[in-house]
Each structure stands twice: as structure tokens, then as C-alpha cells.
Design a protein around this motif. Sequence first.
Motif, mmCIF file in Angstrom:
data_model
loop_
_atom_site.group_PDB
_atom_site.id
_atom_site.type_symbol
_atom_site.label_atom_id
_atom_site.label_comp_id
_atom_site.label_asym_id
_atom_site.label_seq_id
_atom_site.Cartn_x
_atom_site.Cartn_y
_atom_site.Cartn_z
ATOM 1 N N SER A 50 0.691 -1.293 -0.016
ATOM 2 C CA SER A 50 -0.072 0.074 -0.034
ATOM 3 C C SER A 50 0.823 1.295 -0.016
ATOM 4 O O SER A 50 1.481 1.752 1.003
ATOM 5 C CB SER A 50 -0.904 0.075 1.116
ATOM 6 O OG SER A 50 -1.560 1.175 1.257
ATOM 7 N N ILE A 51 0.827 2.104 -1.361
ATOM 8 C CA ILE A 51 1.686 3.233 -0.975
ATOM 9 C C ILE A 51 1.017 4.378 -0.214
ATOM 10 O O ILE A 51 1.857 5.261 0.170
ATOM 11 C CB ILE A 51 1.531 3.624 -2.441
ATOM 12 C CG1 ILE A 51 2.436 5.147 -2.788
ATOM 13 C CG2 ILE A 51 0.188 3.860 -3.110
ATOM 14 C CD1 ILE A 51 3.898 4.711 -2.712
ATOM 15 N N TYR A 52 -0.344 4.075 0.018
ATOM 16 C CA TYR A 52 -0.958 5.112 0.856
ATOM 17 C C TYR A 52 -0.681 5.028 2.570
ATOM 18 O O TYR A 52 -0.409 6.054 2.913
ATOM 19 C CB TYR A 52 -2.501 4.785 0.443
ATOM 20 C CG TYR A 52 -2.859 5.064 -0.768
ATOM 21 C CD1 TYR A 52 -2.765 5.940 -1.484
ATOM 22 C CD2 TYR A 52 -3.104 3.819 -1.430
ATOM 23 C CE1 TYR A 52 -2.929 6.039 -2.987
ATOM 24 C CE2 TYR A 52 -3.569 3.637 -2.954
ATOM 25 C CZ TYR A 52 -3.273 4.671 -3.636
ATOM 26 O OH TYR A 52 -3.846 4.816 -4.828
ATOM 27 N N GLU A 53 -0.398 3.839 2.771
ATOM 28 C CA GLU A 53 0.123 3.497 4.007
ATOM 29 C C GLU A 53 1.465 4.132 4.278
ATOM 30 O O GLU A 53 1.890 4.632 5.274
ATOM 31 C CB GLU A 53 -0.124 2.006 4.352
ATOM 32 C CG GLU A 53 -1.565 1.784 4.766
ATOM 33 C CD GLU A 53 -2.362 2.640 5.835
ATOM 34 O OE1 GLU A 53 -1.688 2.790 6.764
ATOM 35 O OE2 GLU A 53 -3.519 2.995 5.574
ATOM 36 N N LEU A 72 5.980 7.843 5.955
ATOM 37 C CA LEU A 72 7.066 8.834 5.712
ATOM 38 C C LEU A 72 6.682 10.187 5.946
ATOM 39 O O LEU A 72 7.601 10.960 6.516
ATOM 40 C CB LEU A 72 7.593 8.625 4.036
ATOM 41 C CG LEU A 72 7.915 7.673 3.412
ATOM 42 C CD1 LEU A 72 8.244 7.685 2.025
ATOM 43 C CD2 LEU A 72 9.323 7.444 4.002
ATOM 44 N N ILE A 73 5.300 10.621 6.008
ATOM 45 C CA ILE A 73 4.835 12.027 6.395
ATOM 46 C C ILE A 73 5.013 12.120 7.701
ATOM 47 O O ILE A 73 5.696 13.184 8.456
ATOM 48 C CB ILE A 73 3.466 12.108 5.996
ATOM 49 C CG1 ILE A 73 3.328 12.307 4.316
ATOM 50 C CG2 ILE A 73 2.795 13.517 6.452
ATOM 51 C CD1 ILE A 73 1.899 12.130 3.944
ATOM 52 N N ASP A 74 4.672 11.076 8.443
ATOM 53 C CA ASP A 74 4.811 11.268 9.943
ATOM 54 C C ASP A 74 6.515 11.441 10.353
ATOM 55 O O ASP A 74 6.701 12.149 11.537
ATOM 56 C CB ASP A 74 4.192 9.870 10.645
ATOM 57 C CG ASP A 74 2.838 10.133 10.511
ATOM 58 O OD1 ASP A 74 2.165 10.822 10.381
ATOM 59 O OD2 ASP A 74 2.179 9.034 10.687
ATOM 60 N N ASP A 117 -0.308 14.993 2.715
ATOM 61 C CA ASP A 117 -1.352 13.720 2.819
ATOM 62 C C ASP A 117 -2.387 13.902 2.017
ATOM 63 O O ASP A 117 -2.988 12.706 1.302
ATOM 64 C CB ASP A 117 -1.891 13.684 4.385
ATOM 65 C CG ASP A 117 -2.557 12.298 4.827
ATOM 66 O OD1 ASP A 117 -2.101 11.408 4.483
ATOM 67 O OD2 ASP A 117 -3.642 12.730 5.310
ATOM 68 N N SER A 118 -3.189 15.205 1.864
ATOM 69 C CA SER A 118 -4.344 15.242 1.015
ATOM 70 C C SER A 118 -3.782 15.005 -0.577
ATOM 71 O O SER A 118 -4.831 14.556 -1.368
ATOM 72 C CB SER A 118 -4.813 16.715 1.111
ATOM 73 O OG SER A 118 -3.882 17.647 0.590
ATOM 74 N N SER A 143 1.653 17.618 -9.385
ATOM 75 C CA SER A 143 2.592 17.636 -8.261
ATOM 76 C C SER A 143 2.424 18.415 -7.257
ATOM 77 O O SER A 143 1.351 19.074 -6.940
ATOM 78 C CB SER A 143 4.022 18.418 -9.238
ATOM 79 O OG SER A 143 3.643 19.896 -9.561
ATOM 80 N N VAL A 144 3.468 17.967 -6.053
ATOM 81 C CA VAL A 144 3.153 18.790 -4.949
ATOM 82 C C VAL A 144 4.590 18.876 -4.428
ATOM 83 O O VAL A 144 5.547 18.193 -4.651
ATOM 84 C CB VAL A 144 2.457 17.898 -3.760
ATOM 85 C CG1 VAL A 144 3.169 16.535 -3.583
ATOM 86 C CG2 VAL A 144 2.126 18.499 -2.388
ATOM 87 N N GLU A 145 4.741 20.275 -3.834
ATOM 88 C CA GLU A 145 6.131 20.455 -3.312
ATOM 89 C C GLU A 145 5.970 20.751 -1.726
ATOM 90 O O GLU A 145 5.200 21.010 -0.964
ATOM 91 C CB GLU A 145 6.566 21.783 -3.747
ATOM 92 C CG GLU A 145 6.712 21.903 -5.496
ATOM 93 C CD GLU A 145 7.013 23.135 -5.875
ATOM 94 O OE1 GLU A 145 7.068 24.233 -5.134
ATOM 95 O OE2 GLU A 145 7.154 23.274 -7.060
ATOM 96 N N PHE A 146 7.157 20.322 -1.066
ATOM 97 C CA PHE A 146 6.902 20.153 0.499
ATOM 98 C C PHE A 146 8.378 20.043 0.952
ATOM 99 O O PHE A 146 9.570 19.853 0.171
ATOM 100 C CB PHE A 146 6.275 19.031 0.737
ATOM 101 C CG PHE A 146 6.665 17.439 0.515
ATOM 102 C CD1 PHE A 146 7.696 16.907 1.063
ATOM 103 C CD2 PHE A 146 6.396 17.249 -0.847
ATOM 104 C CE1 PHE A 146 8.020 15.551 0.609
ATOM 105 C CE2 PHE A 146 6.835 16.047 -1.313
ATOM 106 C CZ PHE A 146 7.736 15.123 -0.598
#
Length: 553
Positions: free
Chosen positions: A150-153, A158-160, A172-173, A191-194
Motif C-alpha cells: 500500500s503506497i498510501y500507508e 514517511l509523512i509522520d 497527505d491530501s 505535483s506537490v512541493e514540500f
Amino acid sequence: MTDKQKQNLIHLLTEKLPLFRKKLKISQQELANMLEVSRSTITNIENRRSPLSWNLFLALILIFNNNEETRKLVEHFDLYCSSLNRFLLGDQKLKENPEAGRKNKMTMVFAGNLFSFFFVNPYSGAFEHYLKEEKEDRYYCQPKPIMGESIYEYKKQLIDEVVYEADAKLVDSFHTRANFIEIFEKEISKSVEFRYHRGNMTVWLRNDVLAGTDCQGRKVLIIVVEDITKERESFVQAEVLLKNGESPSSYAQIARALLLDYEDVYYVNMDTNNYYKFDSSSFSSTFELNEKKEDFFEDIQVRIANVVYSQDRETMRHFFNRERLLELLRQEKSDSINYRLVIKEELINYRSKAVFINVDNVSHMVVGTVNVEKQTRREQIYRDRIRSAMEYAGKDFLTNVKNKNSYLLFEKHLNKEIRKGINKPFAVVVCDINDLKQLNDAYGHEFGDEVIKNAAKMISRIFKNSTIYRTGGDEFAAIISESDFDQRKKLIKRLRRQAILNTKNGRFVIASGLADFQEEDIKVADVFVRADREMYKNKADLKEYQLFKPKTM
């Protein structure tokens, strides 16, 4: 591969490089952009003032061999010769180190600022994650990817752990199943930047998500992760200038900083909607402030209607929705969007980026707009590099068994042994999943993918001492030898019994055929044809049972 062989190939490509460029209809600068080197590097190589390095040679071969226009030239000049093929595939040490060829090829993917990439099934979430690894000031691809269900999990983890807390909600969104499926089905890119913690350093990353294909020609989702820390520096300068105070001179300084990287810059007062527009044509030593304009949001809607490609207008209107942007401003977030402009009847790829700051109770937005046509071409190169790397890795992305390219390589090796009369006894098994198209039509491709994966597991479980290959969408083959060869008739009966049982239980059904190598056979294909014929006989026998009505996979 010897040093002399490498030098001969380098010398030949150096001599023919202008011809290859002419065939692709690209300039030295465009080729330099593809390779992420300076134009002077290409100029010096073509003028023989600087030698072509082995790494650049490999990158060029990868580009030219993945283009229909230049592939014929590669073949004509024998640049992709057998010794180079063995070097890239690692055939010389295949048994001792099966990952050798994979590592050589995958290392070529990591050029420039590429940080890592993913292959993703957006429906099931199954993924492979390839990371960049630094050794002795050089970058390599890690020999084995991180694999998961699961890429989502995985992304949540990684986000945490490493994404800045202030950017976590945005990231996350973005990484949702619904968003990935939309990108996949509409064949668009987002794309998303962070910000990302790397030890004590802060790194800006951009995730570009786009649809691509794997080595079987099957669509997958590719996530390309790039380090954009340098790109962000100009916006950081703008933020500092804004915080130093709102004045016409500071607007001009902001534009100076941003126009080094962007074609157009808008400074917007979010409280009044008044704005200034700057463009690269006004960037000079006598840089002056343009006239203040009244309503950015009204004017941008007119611009969207006039020049934005029709299919991108809805997403652009949503992006420049004032209420949405004010919410991002309250959170001190940034955002960006990719879209296409219609310029002289051609579609040109652009990106707009917005940053928001609230200084002394005055709300600000700075928007930079840039032509990303070169980056779009670079993304296509990433697609080609990744696909090529996976092809030569010899692995099927969906099932983790060997792919058709790997089968063809082994078939070629076995044909040589047959010609020399030194081959051991072997048999070929051919398998085909019944009614897969009807399954996809009735239950969707996600269900069909699960059937394919479970079919591969079943075949691998029965022929556990043989290598299984996925040779087509619903087709598998195995070359049976040694212990499995001695038990081949029992094993094929076991597979067919399972197929009959599956028809009764409403599970997936595999038709199969087996054929032995015989003295009169001169190549593996002779055996394969007989096995394929037996498979179709078995398929017809299985049709006597009920049509697949799946209850479970």
C-alpha cells in the motif's frame, strides 16, 4: 567489457553525435537539457575538445535507443553491440549475481536532481520504491527496491517521520487513492512541493505524479521525486523582501529575484485584490515598477478563458479561487499547478507557483509562472529511463516473476546450447488465464490485476523449482528442467486438477500445456509451439465447464 571496447564505442558515438542530433531535430542546448549538462559540454565533445565520458555515453545510448527515429542508427552503427548488452544486463555474472545488470541499468536513471521514484498500481496501492544512494561522491540506485502492498500507508509513515509538520496535511491530501486514480485514468500529471528532513538539513522536494508504462506495455503510475531546493531559493528571497516591508521598491526587488527563474511574476495584495505584473522582458538594469492593476482575480479569469487549453480551464479556475487561496494563506502554505497554454495553435506546458505571507496584518500572494516544456520532456525521459531500466532488470512489475524480455534472453542462451548439443533435457509449459478480458470488463482492471498476481503465485507454487515468466497480459511460460522435469507430468496434472476445481468454485481458471524437447527440435520455439497447442486443447476442454463466475480470487 574491456576498456578498449568501451573506448571504441565512445569514439564512434562522438563521431556520429551531430548526425543523431540532426535525426532527433534537436539543438546542442536541447540535448544538454536532456542530459542535464551545460551546452558547452556538448559543444566541446562534438568539436573533440573534451572526451565523452562513459556515463554520458550510456545516457546517450539510452536516449537514442528509446527513440524510433534514432534506434535504427544505433543498430546500423552497432552501438548497442552484444558486449555492451552483456555489460548492461550483467549476463557475464548472471548466476553469481543476478542483480548486477539491474544495478548498472537502474543507476543510469538517477541523473540530475532525481531523488527517488516509485512504480505504483493506483488501485491496489502495490508499489516499488527506488532510492538514490551516495557512495564516494557518486550516486547509485539501491540494488533492491523497497516493495510494499500500500503506497498510501507507506506515504503516511514517511509523512509522520520526515515531512515538515507544517506541510504534512498538504502532502497527505495529495497522496490519496482518488487523486492517483484520477491522474492514472485521465493520463494527466500533478505535483506537490514540500519540505523534508534530511539529518539536520531542510530539503525541498517535488513529487511529480504521471501515468507511464512498464516493460510489459501495461500502464502504471510513476512518482518522480526531485530535489528542488535551489529552485525554491528565489521564492525564499521574495519572502524575506516582503517581510522587510511593503513598498514599491520591495516589489521590484521581489520581481528581480523571481524573474531569474520565472517568465511572469504577479504581486497581489489579497486584502484589496490590487496587483502588479512583471515579466522577463522588463528585467533590465533600469528595472521600473509597472502600473498597479485593480483586480487580479477578475483579470486571471479572463486570461484563463482566452489562453488556457480548454481541458485545463476548470482546474485553473479552481486553483485561482480566492477563497481557496485565502485558506492556504491562513495556513502559510504554498501551492503550484501544471497546465497548458494555447500559443500559436500549439500546446505549451506551463507551471504557476504561489506563495503566501501575512505581514503586519497585510495579506500577500506572489505568483511565478514558467514554461516547463523542457521539464515535461525531461519527465518523458524519466519515463523512458525507468521503463528501460525495468525491461533490462528482467522483472514483471505486477507479479514479481520474470518478464518476457528475460524469457527471450534465456531462450537465446538455450538455443546456443541446443546448436552445440550440450543442453540438458527440458520441457516448456505454457499457461493462459481464461476469460481475463471478460473479468476486466465486468469487475474492473484492479480485480483483473489481482487475478494475474494470484495466477502467477499458483504456477510458481506448483513449479517451485523452475523460473516462471510472464510473457503477455494473461500468458505465462516456464522452462522446466532438473527436479521439476522429472515430475513434470504429475505437476501439469496437479495444475489442471486445480483448474477444474476452480471452475466449480467460481475462481480463476488457468489453461495449460506441456511439451518436451525432442531430438528433432532445433530451437526452443519448436517446443513452445507444441506446448501452446496443448494449452489451447486444454482451454477448449475447460470451456465445457461453466463460464468463470468469480466468487473469490
